[in-house]
Design an enzyme around this catalytic site. Sequence first.
Site, PDB file in Angstrom:
ATOM      1  N   ARG A 178     -21.653 -24.669  71.940  1.00 49.41           N
ATOM      2  CA  ARG A 178     -22.740 -25.508  72.451  1.00 49.41           C
ATOM      3  C   ARG A 178     -22.185 -26.747  73.138  1.00 49.41           C
ATOM      4  NH1 ARG A 178     -27.187 -25.328  74.837  1.00 49.41           N
ATOM      5  NH2 ARG A 178     -27.676 -23.572  73.440  1.00 49.41           N
ATOM      6  N   TYR A 213     -17.775 -37.296  70.468  1.00 50.42           N
ATOM      7  CA  TYR A 213     -18.074 -37.661  71.847  1.00 50.42           C
ATOM      8  C   TYR A 213     -19.472 -37.206  72.261  1.00 50.42           C
ATOM      9  CZ  TYR A 213     -13.461 -39.396  73.097  1.00 50.42           C
ATOM     10  OH  TYR A 213     -12.322 -40.156  73.188  1.00 50.42           O
ATOM     11  N   ARG A 266     -11.199 -22.761  67.373  1.00 52.68           N
ATOM     12  CA  ARG A 266     -10.755 -23.875  66.528  1.00 52.68           C
ATOM     13  C   ARG A 266      -9.800 -23.338  65.468  1.00 52.68           C
ATOM     14  NH1 ARG A 266     -15.605 -26.724  63.785  1.00 52.68           N
ATOM     15  NH2 ARG A 266     -13.931 -28.093  63.102  1.00 52.68           N
ATOM     16  N   ARG A 268     -21.452 -31.739  61.264  1.00 55.81           N
ATOM     17  CA  ARG A 268     -21.734 -31.964  59.850  1.00 55.81           C
ATOM     18  C   ARG A 268     -20.448 -31.964  59.027  1.00 55.81           C
ATOM     19  NH1 ARG A 268     -26.776 -27.760  59.690  1.00 55.81           N
ATOM     20  NH2 ARG A 268     -28.483 -29.258  59.922  1.00 55.81           N
ATOM     21  N   ALA A 269     -20.465 -32.743  57.959  1.00 60.83           N
ATOM     22  CA  ALA A 269     -19.302 -32.813  57.075  1.00 60.83           C
ATOM     23  C   ALA A 269     -19.124 -31.494  56.342  1.00 60.83           C
ATOM     24  CB  ALA A 269     -19.482 -33.953  56.077  1.00 60.83           C
ATOM     25  N   HIS A 270     -17.874 -31.043  56.233  1.00 57.51           N
ATOM     26  CA  HIS A 270     -17.579 -29.809  55.509  1.00 57.51           C
ATOM     27  C   HIS A 270     -17.595 -30.059  54.002  1.00 57.51           C
ATOM     28  CE1 HIS A 270     -15.229 -28.101  59.197  1.00 57.51           C
ATOM     29  NE2 HIS A 270     -16.535 -28.119  59.376  1.00 57.51           N
ATOM     30  N   SER A 283     -16.801 -24.485  58.668  1.00 56.86           N
ATOM     31  CA  SER A 283     -17.966 -24.770  59.514  1.00 56.86           C
ATOM     32  C   SER A 283     -18.988 -23.649  59.429  1.00 56.86           C
ATOM     33  CB  SER A 283     -17.533 -24.958  60.975  1.00 56.86           C
ATOM     34  OG  SER A 283     -16.796 -26.135  61.132  1.00 56.86           O
ATOM     35  N   LYS A 287     -19.138 -21.270  65.698  1.00 62.50           N
ATOM     36  CA  LYS A 287     -18.685 -22.550  65.125  1.00 62.50           C
ATOM     37  C   LYS A 287     -17.365 -23.013  65.728  1.00 62.50           C
ATOM     38  CE  LYS A 287     -20.993 -24.283  63.100  1.00 62.50           C
ATOM     39  NZ  LYS A 287     -22.165 -25.030  63.640  1.00 62.50           N
ATOM     40  N   LYS A 319     -24.815 -30.650  64.647  1.00 63.18           N
ATOM     41  CA  LYS A 319     -23.403 -30.558  65.025  1.00 63.18           C
ATOM     42  C   LYS A 319     -22.611 -31.672  64.356  1.00 63.18           C
ATOM     43  CE  LYS A 319     -24.751 -27.267  67.720  1.00 63.18           C
ATOM     44  NZ  LYS A 319     -24.528 -25.854  67.334  1.00 63.18           N
TER      45      LYS A 319
END
EC number: 2.8.2.-
Length: 315
Positions: free
Chosen positions: A76, A263, A155, A280-282, A163, A72, A278
Amino acid sequence: MAAFLLGAVLLIVQPQIVPSRPTINSKAETSSQSVQRELLKKISQKNDFKENINSNGSCQQLPQTIIIGVRKGGTRALLEMLSLHPDIAAAESEVHFFDWEDHYRNGLQWYINQMPFSYPHQITVEKTPAYFTSPKVPERVYNMNPSMRLLLILRDPSERVLSDYTQVFYNHMQKHKPYPSIEQFLVKDGELNVDYKAINRSLYYIHMQNWLKYFPLDHIHIVDGDKLIKDPFPEIEKVERFLKLSPQINASNFYFNKTKGFYCLRDSGRERCLHESKGRAHPQVDTRLLEKLHEYFYEPNKKFFELVGRTFDWH
């Protein structure tokens, strides 16, 4: 000739195989590539395997670069962006060779068979984000190739935890299975549940220490996943330099999709975005609990910064 054969045999006896990535259209490239193919041919004969070579000169080979993590963190996205470069051949799926015992027992030839066909001038890349946090993986990768170039994308640890939960939550939802709220994982006996696996995966310094036992820091390029999301081109430029690739990816290869909120890629006039899973809202988390999470990661983050000699804009 006898000296060459003796050298090849000695290389095969070694526990690691070091694939080379020669300069394009050079004599060294042709020589190194032929040596690699000769070695793989001998390995195939020894283990009763068949080598896969196309008539167009492409073949399957061991990766020269691995995206080792983090889960996460944007692996990807990084792979898709890097694949814009003509000198990159990327494995489509996560291979899980070094961290899954049933795969690892299959041996290197099985691993090679999972790779895409590539030309001599291309770098073969695979990504399996679970590698970073798997204790056995660094040594296994080193035994295969101590000169491996590794990519690690990270991150903000707190955001990564959210995530991580979000992915598992949606996986359960798609199967129509109930799944506990994130608070049930983050809180135990009124305190932050530091035994939650998602939290452990965000303790970057612990896992990085394990990798640095086998690989020097200059063989591990850390991609800032938060910056990659906000402004991908500068981060990809750094990856190109690390892999010694010619600068082929441009700012025009990226465009912001307002509908998706992140992007997307533009390649030869063709536009494509990452899968809908990819970005998605947390889940909404209580502010005080989120602060506890930030406080918990303060010291581990500090240790990580000292370990890699670099800071990141994390809480």
